[in-house]
Design an enzyme around this catalytic site. Structure first.
Site, PDB file in Angstrom:
ATOM      1  N   ARG A  36       0.859  -1.189   0.000  1.00 32.64           N
ATOM      2  CA  ARG A  36       0.000   0.000   0.000  1.00 32.64           C
ATOM      3  C   ARG A  36       0.896   1.240   0.000  1.00 32.64           C
ATOM      4  O   ARG A  36       2.006   1.230   0.527  1.00 32.64           O
ATOM      5  CB  ARG A  36      -0.880  -0.004   1.254  1.00 32.64           C
ATOM      6  CG  ARG A  36      -1.862   1.138   1.297  1.00 32.64           C
ATOM      7  CD  ARG A  36      -2.724   1.050   2.541  1.00 32.64           C
ATOM      8  NE  ARG A  36      -3.571   2.221   2.644  1.00 32.64           N
ATOM      9  CZ  ARG A  36      -4.091   2.667   3.778  1.00 32.64           C
ATOM     10  NH1 ARG A  36      -3.854   2.010   4.905  1.00 32.64           N
ATOM     11  NH2 ARG A  36      -4.844   3.734   3.790  1.00 32.64           N
ATOM     12  N   HIS A  37       0.412   2.311  -0.584  1.00 27.56           N
ATOM     13  CA  HIS A  37       1.120   3.595  -0.626  1.00 27.56           C
ATOM     14  C   HIS A  37       1.376   4.134   0.783  1.00 27.56           C
ATOM     15  O   HIS A  37       0.779   3.684   1.757  1.00 27.56           O
ATOM     16  CB  HIS A  37       0.311   4.616  -1.430  1.00 27.56           C
ATOM     17  CG  HIS A  37      -1.053   4.852  -0.858  1.00 27.56           C
ATOM     18  ND1 HIS A  37      -1.272   5.623   0.269  1.00 27.56           N
ATOM     19  CD2 HIS A  37      -2.265   4.385  -1.234  1.00 27.56           C
ATOM     20  CE1 HIS A  37      -2.560   5.637   0.550  1.00 27.56           C
ATOM     21  NE2 HIS A  37      -3.192   4.883  -0.353  1.00 27.56           N
ATOM     22  N   GLY A  66     -10.333   7.121  -1.950  1.00 30.94           N
ATOM     23  CA  GLY A  66     -10.882   6.518  -3.153  1.00 30.94           C
ATOM     24  C   GLY A  66     -10.107   6.948  -4.380  1.00 30.94           C
ATOM     25  O   GLY A  66      -8.877   6.989  -4.376  1.00 30.94           O
ATOM     26  N   ARG A  85      -0.227   9.253  -4.934  1.00 28.93           N
ATOM     27  CA  ARG A  85       0.231   8.649  -3.678  1.00 28.93           C
ATOM     28  C   ARG A  85       0.888   7.289  -3.909  1.00 28.93           C
ATOM     29  O   ARG A  85       1.869   6.942  -3.260  1.00 28.93           O
ATOM     30  CB  ARG A  85      -0.910   8.559  -2.666  1.00 28.93           C
ATOM     31  CG  ARG A  85      -2.135   7.770  -3.115  1.00 28.93           C
ATOM     32  CD  ARG A  85      -3.289   8.013  -2.133  1.00 28.93           C
ATOM     33  NE  ARG A  85      -4.470   7.233  -2.400  1.00 28.93           N
ATOM     34  CZ  ARG A  85      -5.530   7.669  -3.062  1.00 28.93           C
ATOM     35  NH1 ARG A  85      -5.542   8.884  -3.595  1.00 28.93           N
ATOM     36  NH2 ARG A  85      -6.588   6.894  -3.209  1.00 28.93           N
ATOM     37  N   GLU A 125      -7.413   3.197  -7.305  1.00 30.03           N
ATOM     38  CA  GLU A 125      -8.292   2.861  -6.183  1.00 30.03           C
ATOM     39  C   GLU A 125      -9.750   2.863  -6.615  1.00 30.03           C
ATOM     40  O   GLU A 125     -10.135   3.552  -7.574  1.00 30.03           O
ATOM     41  CB  GLU A 125      -8.079   3.849  -5.028  1.00 30.03           C
ATOM     42  CG  GLU A 125      -8.985   3.662  -3.816  1.00 30.03           C
ATOM     43  CD  GLU A 125      -8.831   2.313  -3.105  1.00 30.03           C
ATOM     44  OE1 GLU A 125      -9.125   1.274  -3.731  1.00 30.03           O
ATOM     45  OE2 GLU A 125      -8.464   2.314  -1.923  1.00 30.03           O
TER      46      GLU A 125
END
Length: 178
Positions: free
Chosen positions: A8-9, A22, A60, A84
């Site tokens: 994950r970022h 989102g 991101r 996302e």
């Protein structure tokens, strides 16, 4: 046996503000940039071999992937299917809002202008199916928590409740085996 890595970022401005990002682009915080560099260090420390990093087009995830790429010397490529999930009317609202948490349990709902869990699953499953065919190549996917749910469900059976509540920390790396 092949495998795939997912991360994950790093932390974003909206993560700090407890807002649903989102498909809305929220930039990394200074801590998020630091987390991305720590992720690169962890990959080196663990001796993880990666041939290519695929990342979401949102800044991101892209910025996180670029930090890691620079540290481990691996090429990056944008993959649109890693964007996302669009949470429609819920984007920018509180992550722990009762309405949002309840709506995440409705897999065919598009959140009034967003993307359903079912459609998200389809695009992620298709991507993983393609990656799986590339024998001998190991990818690191850098994306988002919603994408993490779909990836987890590709490899493991989950109830709707488990799926809706699943998440990983910023810059956490997970290994999945075929």
């Amino acid at each position: 046996m092949g495998h795939l890595y997912f991360a994950r970022h790093g932390q974003t401005v909206w993560n700090v503000e407890n807002k649903i990002c989102g498909a809305t682009d929220s930039p990394l915080t200074e801590k998020g940039h630091e987390q991305a560099m720590e992720l690169g260090q962890e990959i080196i420390r663990q001796g993880i071999h990666v041939d290519e990093i695929l990342h979401s087009p949102l800044s991101r995830a892209k910025d996180t992937a670029l930090h890691v790429s620079k540290m481990i010397g691996v090429p990056v490529r944008e993959e649109i299917r890693l964007i996302e999930q669009n949470f429609g009317k819920w984007e920018g609202t509180a992550r722990d809002g009762i309405g949002f948490l309840e709506s995440k349990k409705m897999f065919a709902s598009s959140y009034e202008g967003g993307e359903s869990m079912l459609k998200l699953g389809q695009r992620i499953y298709n991507l993983i199916d393609e990656i799986k065919k590339e024998e001998g190549k190991t990818y690191l996917l850098v994306a988002h928590n919603g994408i993490a749910r779909a990836v987890q469900s590709y490899f493991f059976d989950m109830t709707n409740e488990e799926y809706a509540s699943f998440g990983i920390r910023n810059c956490q790396i997970v290994r999945y085996d075929w």
